[in-house]
Design a protein around this motif. Structure first.
Motif, short mmCIF file in Angstrom:
data_model
loop_
_atom_site.label_atom_id
_atom_site.label_comp_id
_atom_site.label_asym_id
_atom_site.label_seq_id
_atom_site.Cartn_x
_atom_site.Cartn_y
_atom_site.Cartn_z
N PRO A 1 12.19 -21.81 54.83
CA PRO A 1 12.74 -23.17 54.90
C PRO A 1 13.56 -23.38 56.17
N PRO A 2 13.52 -24.58 56.75
CA PRO A 2 12.88 -25.79 56.22
C PRO A 2 11.40 -25.94 56.60
N HIS A 3 10.77 -24.88 57.16
CA HIS A 3 9.34 -24.95 57.45
C HIS A 3 8.56 -25.10 56.15
N LEU A 4 7.39 -25.70 56.24
CA LEU A 4 6.54 -25.83 55.07
C LEU A 4 6.02 -24.47 54.63
N PRO A 5 5.77 -24.29 53.33
CA PRO A 5 5.22 -23.01 52.87
C PRO A 5 3.87 -22.72 53.51
N LEU A 6 3.62 -21.45 53.77
CA LEU A 6 2.34 -21.02 54.33
C LEU A 6 1.60 -20.22 53.28
N ARG A 7 0.43 -20.70 52.89
CA ARG A 7 -0.37 -19.99 51.91
C ARG A 7 -1.21 -18.93 52.60
N LEU A 8 -1.23 -17.73 52.03
CA LEU A 8 -2.00 -16.63 52.57
C LEU A 8 -3.33 -16.53 51.82
N THR A 9 -4.44 -16.62 52.55
CA THR A 9 -5.75 -16.56 51.92
C THR A 9 -6.32 -15.16 51.90
N GLY A 10 -5.82 -14.30 52.80
CA GLY A 10 -6.35 -12.95 52.89
C GLY A 10 -7.61 -12.85 53.71
N GLN A 11 -8.16 -13.99 54.13
CA GLN A 11 -9.40 -13.98 54.89
C GLN A 11 -9.19 -13.65 56.36
N ALA A 12 -8.01 -13.96 56.87
CA ALA A 12 -7.68 -13.67 58.27
C ALA A 12 -6.18 -13.43 58.36
N PRO A 13 -5.72 -12.64 59.35
CA PRO A 13 -4.29 -12.41 59.50
C PRO A 13 -3.54 -13.72 59.77
N ALA A 14 -2.32 -13.80 59.28
CA ALA A 14 -1.45 -14.95 59.53
C ALA A 14 -0.39 -14.53 60.54
N ALA A 15 -0.51 -15.04 61.75
CA ALA A 15 0.42 -14.67 62.83
C ALA A 15 1.72 -15.45 62.71
N ILE A 16 2.82 -14.79 63.07
CA ILE A 16 4.15 -15.39 63.08
C ILE A 16 4.70 -15.25 64.49
N GLY A 17 5.16 -16.34 65.07
CA GLY A 17 5.68 -16.26 66.42
C GLY A 17 6.06 -17.61 66.99
#
Length: 232
Positions: free
Chosen positions: A12-28
């Motif tokens: 928060p206050p960013h919107l939630p990020l759903r993880l699908t597992g299909q591809a990596p989710a980068a943070i930066g």
């Protein structure tokens, strides 16, 4: 990955990020990341969460300041568990798992890679409950806001009981044993231990809050920053 559960990152206050597992989710810091944190202490592509062997894991991408999990700098790719706190620079990201499918909304170009919860688990109208160590209040409120839910969110912690009523995703009234309205909402948002229960369609005639969930989370974040600076 359990198909009966949804996995999300909350910062928060960013919107939630759903993880699908299909591809990596980068943070930066770079706009190409799935979770964008525009802070000087965050590298352009700082870390990523990926799925391997039926589990989600965290990996640092050669960042300047490193990535931390529950206060410990990571080496390798540790497994993530519900309630784990990922530290990227000064940002805290909570890894959550929720029973059921939270769905997704993504109808704006600027949010092309952001998955937003559109409905809470147990959408049939049954109560939703759990542990605050796994799903903190700020994450719960974001889910309720995104799903435009109405009902009563009740928290039981060591500091007592807190209640906050929602209407179509907006907080309208809150109370604790010692406070009402906005002040009570702040106590609830900053709770980190105990249990919670959400009862759909439980209303309140009182109207003591005019702020949105995002405004509550921003103010709570400001208060926490002030407390940290005062203690340092």
């Amino acid at each position: 990955m359990d198909q009966d559960r949804s996995y999300l990152l909350f910062c928060p206050p960013h919107l939630p990020l759903r993880l699908t597992g299909q591809a990596p989710a980068a943070i930066g810091r770079h706009s190409s990341c799935e979770l964008v944190l525009r802070k000087d202490d965050v590298s352009r592509r700082h870390a990523e969460v990926f799925h391997e062997g039926g589990e989600f894991r965290l990996r640092d991408l050669g960042s300047t300041n490193g990535s931390f999990l529950n206060g410990v700098r990571i080496e390798g790719s540790p497994v993530l568990k519900a309630g784990d706190k990922i530290e990227i620079g000064s940002s805290i990201i909570v890894f959550c798992q929720v029973d059921g499918d939270v769905g997704a909304i993504d109808d704006t170009p600027s949010a092309a890679k952001t998955m937003i919860a559109e409905r809470m688990p147990e959408a049939s109208g049954e109560a939703f409950q759990g542990d605050l160590s796994e799903i903190p209040p700020d994450a719960l409120l974001q889910l309720l806001e995104m799903g435009r839910k109405s009902g009563l969110l009740e928290l039981h912690s060591g500091s007592g009981k807190g209640r906050i009523w929602m209407e179509q995703g907006y907080p309208v009234h809150a109370e604790t044993e010692k406070a009402l309205g906005f002040d009570a909402a702040m106590v609830i948002v900053m709770s980190r231990e105990g249990r919670f229960r959400f009862e759909p369609q439980v209303g309140s005639t009182d109207r003591t809050i005019t702020a949105s969930v995002t405004e509550l989370l921003l103010e709570a974040s400001r208060l926490l920053d002030e407390a940290e600076h005062a203690g340092s």
